[in-house]
Design a protein around this motif. Structure first.
Motif, short mmCIF file in Angstrom:
data_model
loop_
_atom_site.label_atom_id
_atom_site.label_comp_id
_atom_site.label_asym_id
_atom_site.label_seq_id
_atom_site.Cartn_x
_atom_site.Cartn_y
_atom_site.Cartn_z
N TYR A 163 31.22 41.67 46.62
CA TYR A 163 29.90 42.21 46.97
C TYR A 163 29.98 43.38 47.95
CZ TYR A 163 25.12 42.48 48.67
OH TYR A 163 23.89 42.93 49.04
N PRO A 164 30.72 43.30 49.08
CA PRO A 164 30.74 44.44 50.01
C PRO A 164 31.30 45.71 49.38
CG PRO A 164 31.59 42.46 51.06
CD PRO A 164 31.48 42.16 49.61
N GLN A 165 32.20 45.57 48.41
CA GLN A 165 32.82 46.75 47.81
C GLN A 165 31.92 47.45 46.81
OE1 GLN A 165 37.01 46.43 46.79
NE2 GLN A 165 37.16 44.47 47.87
N LEU A 166 30.80 46.82 46.45
CA LEU A 166 29.85 47.47 45.55
C LEU A 166 29.18 48.67 46.22
CD1 LEU A 166 28.13 44.38 43.88
CD2 LEU A 166 29.74 45.96 42.83
N LYS A 167 29.20 48.71 47.55
CA LYS A 167 28.58 49.82 48.27
C LYS A 167 29.42 51.09 48.17
CE LYS A 167 26.56 46.57 51.60
NZ LYS A 167 26.50 46.14 53.03
N ASN A 168 30.68 50.95 47.80
CA ASN A 168 31.54 52.10 47.63
C ASN A 168 31.36 52.65 46.21
OD1 ASN A 168 33.64 53.94 47.32
ND2 ASN A 168 35.11 52.71 48.47
N SER A 169 30.82 53.86 46.10
CA SER A 169 30.52 54.43 44.78
C SER A 169 31.78 54.63 43.94
CB SER A 169 29.78 55.76 44.93
OG SER A 169 30.57 56.68 45.68
N HIS A 170 32.92 54.87 44.59
CA HIS A 170 34.16 55.09 43.86
C HIS A 170 34.73 53.79 43.31
CE1 HIS A 170 34.28 59.24 45.18
NE2 HIS A 170 34.09 58.84 46.44
N GLN A 171 34.39 52.66 43.91
CA GLN A 171 34.94 51.38 43.50
C GLN A 171 33.94 50.54 42.70
OE1 GLN A 171 38.04 50.19 43.93
NE2 GLN A 171 38.73 52.04 44.96
N ARG A 172 32.68 50.98 42.62
CA ARG A 172 31.64 50.13 42.05
C ARG A 172 31.94 49.75 40.60
NH1 ARG A 172 27.45 53.17 43.05
NH2 ARG A 172 27.13 52.25 45.12
N HIS A 186 34.80 49.65 38.97
CA HIS A 186 35.96 48.74 38.89
C HIS A 186 35.58 47.33 39.35
CE1 HIS A 186 39.99 47.15 39.30
NE2 HIS A 186 39.78 46.91 40.58
N VAL A 187 34.82 47.23 40.44
CA VAL A 187 34.43 45.93 40.96
C VAL A 187 33.52 45.21 39.98
CG1 VAL A 187 33.18 44.75 42.81
CG2 VAL A 187 34.74 46.61 43.37
N MET A 188 32.58 45.94 39.36
CA MET A 188 31.69 45.33 38.38
C MET A 188 32.47 44.81 37.17
SD MET A 188 28.64 45.17 39.50
CE MET A 188 27.81 44.78 37.96
N PHE A 189 33.47 45.59 36.76
CA PHE A 189 34.29 45.15 35.63
C PHE A 189 35.04 43.86 35.98
CE2 PHE A 189 38.57 45.04 33.77
CZ PHE A 189 38.25 44.91 32.43
N MET A 190 35.65 43.82 37.17
CA MET A 190 36.39 42.64 37.57
C MET A 190 35.48 41.43 37.74
SD MET A 190 39.42 43.57 37.36
CE MET A 190 40.02 41.96 37.81
N PHE A 191 34.26 41.68 38.24
CA PHE A 191 33.30 40.58 38.37
C PHE A 191 32.95 40.01 37.00
CE2 PHE A 191 28.76 39.44 38.15
CZ PHE A 191 28.79 38.28 38.92
N ALA A 192 32.66 40.90 36.03
CA ALA A 192 32.32 40.44 34.68
C ALA A 192 33.50 39.73 34.03
CB ALA A 192 31.88 41.63 33.83
N TYR A 193 34.70 40.27 34.22
CA TYR A 193 35.90 39.69 33.62
C TYR A 193 36.17 38.30 34.19
CZ TYR A 193 40.54 39.90 31.42
OH TYR A 193 41.63 39.66 30.62
N THR A 194 36.09 38.20 35.52
CA THR A 194 36.34 36.91 36.18
C THR A 194 35.27 35.89 35.79
OG1 THR A 194 37.33 38.09 38.04
CG2 THR A 194 36.75 35.80 38.41
N SER A 195 34.03 36.34 35.69
CA SER A 195 32.95 35.43 35.28
C SER A 195 33.17 34.94 33.85
CB SER A 195 31.60 36.14 35.39
OG SER A 195 31.35 36.52 36.73
N TYR A 202 41.71 36.95 44.21
CA TYR A 202 41.25 36.74 45.59
C TYR A 202 42.12 37.49 46.58
CZ TYR A 202 40.51 34.40 50.05
OH TYR A 202 40.29 34.16 51.37
N ARG A 203 43.44 37.41 46.40
CA ARG A 203 44.33 38.02 47.38
C ARG A 203 44.37 39.54 47.23
NH1 ARG A 203 49.46 34.00 47.85
NH2 ARG A 203 49.68 35.08 49.83
N VAL A 204 44.19 40.05 46.02
CA VAL A 204 44.13 41.50 45.83
C VAL A 204 42.89 42.08 46.52
CG1 VAL A 204 43.72 43.30 44.12
CG2 VAL A 204 45.54 41.64 43.76
N PHE A 205 41.74 41.44 46.30
CA PHE A 205 40.50 41.95 46.90
C PHE A 205 40.42 41.63 48.39
CE2 PHE A 205 39.25 42.62 42.58
CZ PHE A 205 38.35 43.67 42.65
N SER A 206 41.36 40.82 48.87
CA SER A 206 41.45 40.61 50.31
C SER A 206 42.22 41.74 51.00
CB SER A 206 42.16 39.27 50.62
OG SER A 206 41.42 38.19 50.10
#
Length: 319
Positions: A39-48, A50-59, A268-272
């Motif tokens: 969630y905090p990384q969604l505020k970064n426009s350059h990472q949004r 990638h983060v959305m893709f990983m969220f969908a993939y993990t879900s 988890y450890r990568v996004f940490s």
């Protein structure tokens, strides 16, 4: 239901219900922790993106896991409550009838989907790490071929006639296990090898420092995350070779959920902040080149750039 169960039935029943339930609870906890990091990384426009893709993939992985668990529970009810009239009847009923029904085929299908998602992301991670090298394509050829071989064998196992000879079933099962184990060990070894090569280059350029330890930390993270999955697959392989059907059934029933846990441990450890991305080595090389300039202004720029980079680059800049 019979008051007496054979050893195969006892381990089959407890693995499909209690053990898988506990393991999925662990996976769900890791999933929730990972979402908190997304969630905090969604505020970064350059990472949004990638983060959305990983969220969908993990879900998607978690959804496949819970459907797989529900179908396994349904199969337990069908085999152990509705049609278990005597010890040993459950095994034959599962082998001949349950897995041939739509629910059994769906259970196998979601198990294959979990294999594809968790092993596929490992190959993708291998491509990310070797993507900047000229031999990236050659590196992923063998893992990719093994991956598609594994999918084809899984589909063959679903379509296999339950009345097939024991030797044929054993051959397909052993090939499946060996393909999965080879992908897990081979891909992880290649990734760790790449990290050690980059670490050696860094030490030869800038000397031993705290930043060089970060590479070992990433390698240790990958080993720790996939050690459980690899050990589980090895245990399954040994039990199959020794023809220990009860133990083999236990490890085979829990294998998809173990794959989910291993995948979530890495996420988890990568996004940490303890993972590796495509820009890490490029950023390190850039900082090493700029470190050779002696002007104070350039040094300030390096430190400023490092403050917005990953933890690996930040340590390199300050050292």
């Amino acid at each position: 239901m019979s008051s007496q169960l054979l050893p195969w039935e006892c381990l089959d029943l407890i693995s499909l219900t209690t053990v898988n339930g506990v393991l999925y609870g662990i996976a769900l906890s890791l999933y929730v922790l990972s979402i908190r990091l997304f969630y905090p990384q969604l505020k970064n426009s350059h990472q949004r993106r990638h983060v959305m893709f990983m969220f969908a993939y993990t879900s998607a992985v978690m959804i496949c896991g819970i459907i797989f668990l529900a179908l396994q529970t349904w199969m337990v009810q069908l085999a152990y409550i509705d049609h278990n009239t005597s010890p040993g009847a459950t095994k034959e009923y599962e082998r001949i009838y349950v897995y041939a029904q739509p629910g059994g085929i769906a259970s196998d299908t979601f198990g294959i989907t979990i294999d594809a998602l968790t092993l596929g992301i490992q190959i993708w991670r291998l491509w990310v790490i070797y993507g900047a090298t000229r031999y990236a394509i050659a590196i992923i050829i063998l893992p990719s071929l093994l991956f598609f071989c594994l999918l084809a064998l899984n589909i063959t196992a679903i379509a296999l006639d339950p009345s097939s000879t024991r030797g044929r079933i054993f051959a397909i099962g052993m090939t499946l296990i060996m393909s999965q184990l080879t992908i897990e060990v081979f891909v992880t070894a290649l990734i760790i090898g790449r990290l050690l090569v980059v670490r050696r280059r860094h030490i030869s350029t800038m000397g031993a420092s705290e930043s060089s330890k970060q590479y070992m930390g990433i390698a240790a993270m990958l080993i720790e995350s996939y050690a459980l999955e690899s050990a589980w697959t090895i245990a399954l392989l040994i039990s199959e070779v020794l023809d220990n059907a009860p133990v083999a059934a236990f490890f085979a029933n829990c294998d998809p959920v173990i794959e989910i846990i291993a995948y979530l441990l890495v996420i988890y450890r990568v996004f940490s902040g303890r993972g590796w991305n495509r820009q890490t080595e490029q950023q390190i090389s850039s900082l090493q080149f700029q470190a050779g300039r002696t002007t104070h202004s350039t040094t300030s720029e390096i430190v400023t750039q490092a403050s917005h980079s990953s933890s690996v680059v930040e340590v390199v800049a300050t050292s």
